[in-house]
Design a protein around this motif. Structure first.
Motif, mmCIF file in Angstrom:
data_model
loop_
_atom_site.group_PDB
_atom_site.id
_atom_site.type_symbol
_atom_site.label_atom_id
_atom_site.label_comp_id
_atom_site.label_asym_id
_atom_site.label_seq_id
_atom_site.Cartn_x
_atom_site.Cartn_y
_atom_site.Cartn_z
ATOM 1 N N LEU A 126 20.322 74.020 11.675
ATOM 2 C CA LEU A 126 21.299 73.635 10.663
ATOM 3 C C LEU A 126 20.688 72.617 9.699
ATOM 4 O O LEU A 126 20.121 71.611 10.114
ATOM 5 C CB LEU A 126 22.543 73.027 11.328
ATOM 6 C CG LEU A 126 23.664 72.561 10.380
ATOM 7 C CD1 LEU A 126 24.250 73.740 9.623
ATOM 8 C CD2 LEU A 126 24.744 71.819 11.165
ATOM 9 N N GLU A 134 27.142 67.803 10.283
ATOM 10 C CA GLU A 134 26.462 68.024 11.556
ATOM 11 C C GLU A 134 27.308 67.606 12.768
ATOM 12 O O GLU A 134 26.957 67.920 13.909
ATOM 13 C CB GLU A 134 25.142 67.256 11.558
ATOM 14 C CG GLU A 134 24.164 67.752 10.484
ATOM 15 C CD GLU A 134 22.915 66.884 10.433
ATOM 16 O OE1 GLU A 134 23.002 65.713 10.881
ATOM 17 O OE2 GLU A 134 21.868 67.356 9.971
ATOM 18 N N TRP A 137 28.680 69.988 15.883
ATOM 19 C CA TRP A 137 27.974 71.274 15.739
ATOM 20 C C TRP A 137 27.527 71.770 17.123
ATOM 21 O O TRP A 137 27.071 70.999 17.958
ATOM 22 C CB TRP A 137 26.764 71.117 14.822
ATOM 23 C CG TRP A 137 26.020 72.403 14.587
ATOM 24 C CD1 TRP A 137 24.783 72.738 15.027
ATOM 25 C CD2 TRP A 137 26.488 73.516 13.834
ATOM 26 N NE1 TRP A 137 24.428 73.976 14.610
ATOM 27 C CE2 TRP A 137 25.484 74.500 13.871
ATOM 28 C CE3 TRP A 137 27.667 73.807 13.149
ATOM 29 C CZ2 TRP A 137 25.598 75.723 13.237
ATOM 30 C CZ3 TRP A 137 27.785 75.032 12.513
ATOM 31 C CH2 TRP A 137 26.767 75.968 12.575
ATOM 32 N N CYS A 142 28.237 77.851 15.683
ATOM 33 C CA CYS A 142 27.280 78.692 14.955
ATOM 34 C C CYS A 142 27.665 80.166 15.081
ATOM 35 O O CYS A 142 27.668 80.910 14.101
ATOM 36 C CB CYS A 142 25.868 78.437 15.486
ATOM 37 S SG CYS A 142 24.575 79.333 14.600
ATOM 38 N N TYR A 166 34.008 71.344 12.891
ATOM 39 C CA TYR A 166 32.581 71.396 12.580
ATOM 40 C C TYR A 166 32.369 71.848 11.132
ATOM 41 O O TYR A 166 33.247 72.444 10.510
ATOM 42 C CB TYR A 166 31.848 72.355 13.525
ATOM 43 C CG TYR A 166 32.467 73.746 13.554
ATOM 44 C CD1 TYR A 166 32.080 74.725 12.642
ATOM 45 C CD2 TYR A 166 33.459 74.070 14.480
ATOM 46 C CE1 TYR A 166 32.654 75.980 12.641
ATOM 47 C CE2 TYR A 166 34.041 75.326 14.493
ATOM 48 C CZ TYR A 166 33.631 76.281 13.579
ATOM 49 O OH TYR A 166 34.199 77.528 13.571
ATOM 50 N N LEU A 167 31.182 71.548 10.607
ATOM 51 C CA LEU A 167 30.760 71.944 9.262
ATOM 52 C C LEU A 167 31.798 71.561 8.208
ATOM 53 O O LEU A 167 32.154 72.325 7.338
ATOM 54 C CB LEU A 167 30.473 73.453 9.202
ATOM 55 C CG LEU A 167 29.378 73.863 8.175
ATOM 56 C CD1 LEU A 167 28.039 73.321 8.643
ATOM 57 C CD2 LEU A 167 29.328 75.359 8.003
#
Length: 592
Positions: A126, A134, A137, A142, A166-167
């Motif tokens: 990433l 981050e 994560w 993912c 996340y993200l």
């Protein structure tokens, strides 16, 4: 009536006629214009919603364009090698991450609509433009992001709007994400995946200032009625329950837009919907019918007020008229003829009979209005000219920005981190002063600092072309000058003077107080100009003839300081050029 006074006879005859006329006028106007005004108000709401929807659609389109630019950037040979090559050491891993983040950073800066960017490489590593992405994560995160991109090729895939751990820069905000496979244009293989985020508050800013609490508000919803954006945060990600609103949303995919009237929570409203094709969202404006009809009510009350005032005025004027005599009209004509010579400040005498005095009063008022309108037109023309030059000076040439970024990249590639840091700082300071929070005038000290930043960057790129010196008297540093006055002159000196000769030259920027004016000079030892070039330098429109805005600088100075100031050029072919800028003494006030 024979024994009544003339004043009473006038009142008895005229007042009923006036009253009847105004009653008919008010009722007729209300009937004739009511529907027309309501229709125009409905169209105004539709036009406003269409503009907002167009702006939001443009934001989504620019996010998609950002991903395309990133794909192009990653396909440059130097980037492609770093992105696709498997790192064999910590250093190579760092270099890879640095290259990817550099691409992400530059695109976040260039595309205002994009808040954050992330890239997942072939090794599921990433890389982000904001370290907050981050947080939380994991491999599961993912997998969740990559699953929709499986076998989609180079197609844009919008992730469903929602909150996630996340993200995202803020897990409490609703975020909309565009995901896209980055393909190797040569081999067709995947290089990784890019993710571009825009948050719900960023969408809200397009319409929040147009809302009026309890009278007009906006929501953005998907075709299933789930609220994506709203100023009422409690509605976010909830399902709309009103059947009329849901029916309106259902019509939009086929029609593109729709408008309905219905009851919402006991209030008559007009709902206007515009379909946004990119994400298949609906922009809904809800406006109370009371707000739409408000101009009609204002018109009705205004008519009543006007009627009341004019009836009272008529009574007074009729009473006053009976006691006056008429003055000869020839005296009035002689005064009016003065207007033929263009004198709008003529004021007629207000003596004589009521008719002449009334005519004189109305004529004086009319001439005052004409003179006021004439002055207003002149003022607006000057403002428009000022705005045109303000827009022109704000359009800083993009090639300078791109070339500087290329230079920074080269410096980093040559391990000259210190020079790269200085270049980035100079570039940031240059644009900070150039933009200067929208101010048209800045201090000479700030302008000198801006030119110094510009020359530092140009000298780093063309150290073998020229050397430079800046000498501005400290006593004039606090006086005001139109921003970006010296930068075009320095740019001309470099590009049309120093760069065009075979030997290094010198560029000097000086400034001093000369009597009741300030003179700033840009002197170079370049190729100079012949008589024809010198004559046309300030006559061509701004930007023509290879010169960068000399006429614009001259006209802006005259606009702010008057005709006695401006740009003056002295040049001798083969010897060099001296460009002088003469400005008045103007200090900063609270309004500037």
């Amino acid at each position: 009536m024979k024994n009544m006074k003339i004043r009473s006879q006038f009142l008895l005859i005229v007042l009923p006629l006036i009253l009847c006329s105004y009653v008919i006028l008010i009722l007729g106007t209300n009937l004739v214009f009511y529907q027309d005004i309501v229709v125009k108000q409905q169209k105004a709401v539709w036009d406003e919603a269409s503009i907002v929807a167009s702006q939001i659609e443009k934001a989504f389109t620019n996010i998609a364009s950002c991903c395309k630019v990133i794909s192009r950037d990653f396909n440059y040979d130097e980037n492609k090698i770093l992105v696709t090559k498997k790192p064999r050491s910590v250093l190579e891993e760092y270099q890879k991450d640095l290259a990817i983040r550099s691409v992400l950073y530059s695109n976040v800066i260039f595309f205002d609509e994009v808040e954050t960017l992330a890239f997942i490489d072939q090794d599921r590593g990433l890389h982000v433009s904001d370290t907050r992405l981050e947080e939380n994560w994991s491999e599961e995160a993912c997998d969740a992001l990559l699953a929709p991109l499986h076998k989609t090729g180079n197609v844009d895939v919008w992730v469903e709007a929602g909150r996630r751990e996340y993200l995202t820069a803020d897990k409490d905000e609703v975020v909309i994400t565009l995901s896209k496979n980055i393909m190797d244009m040569a081999s067709g293989s995947q290089m990784g995946q890019v993710f571009a985020n825009i948050s719900e508050p960023s969408l809200r800013k397009y319409y929040s200032e147009l809302e009026a609490p309890g009278r007009s508000w906006y929501i953005i919803a998907d075709t299933n009625g789930k609220v994506i954006s709203s100023s009422d945060e409690s509605r976010l990600l909830t399902k709309l329950e009103d059947l009329n609103v849901l029916a309106l949303i259902g019509e939009l995919p086929g029609q593109g837009y729709s408008q309905r009237e219905f009851l919402l929570d006991g209030q008559e409203v007009i709902a206007t919907g515009v379909y946004m094709k990119t994400l298949r969202y609906a922009l809904i404006n809800i406006t109370s019918l009371e707000a739409v009809k408000e101009p009609v009510d204002h018109l009705f009350y205004t008519f009543i007020l006007i009627c009341t005032v004019t009836i009272l005025a008529a009574v007074i004027l009729i009473c006053f008229f009976s006691g006056r005599i008429t003055r000869p009209l020839s005296l009035l004509v002689e005064e009016i003829r003065k207007v033929e010579d263009g004198n709008f400040k003529v004021e007629l005498s207000r003596t004589g009979s009521y008719e002449i005095e009334k005519l004189s009063t109305e004529f004086n008022y009319m001439m005052s209005c004409i003179d006021g309108l004439f002055q207003t037109v002149k003022t607006k023309e000057r403002q428009k000219e000022k705005l045109r030059f303000s827009l022109l000076q704000s359009q800083i040439r993009p090639h300078f920005f791109y070339n500087t970024l290329d230079m920074v990249y080269a410096l980093i590639s040559m391990d000259r981190a210190g020079d790269a840091k200085n270049a980035v700082k100079a570039l940031a300071d240059f644009y900070r002063i150039a933009l200067s929070s929208g101010k048209e005038l800045i201090t000479i000290g700030e302008e000198a600092a801006n030119v110094e930043n510009y020359l530092l960057l140009q000298h780093m790129r063309r150290y073998d072309v020229f050397t430079y010196e800046i000498s501005i008297e400290p006593s004039i540093a606090s006086y005001l000058i139109p921003k970006l006055t010296l930068q075009p002159l320095v740019e001309n000196a470099i590009y049309h003077g120093l760069r065009c000769q075979d030997k290094p030259g010198t560029l000097k920027v000086t400034g001093a107080l000369k009597g009741d004016a300030i003179v700033l000079k840009v002197t170079d030892t370049g190729v100079g100009m012949d008589g024809e070039q010198l004559e046309s330098a300030l006559l061509n429109p701004a930007g023509d003839g290879g010169h960068f805005g000399l006429r614009s600088v001259d006209e802006r100075i005259k606009l702010y300081f008057g005709e006695g100031f401006g740009v003056f050029i002295v040049s001798e072919e083969g010897e060099g050029t001296e460009v002088s800028v003469k400005i008045g003494l103007r200090e900063e006030t609270e309004d500037e």
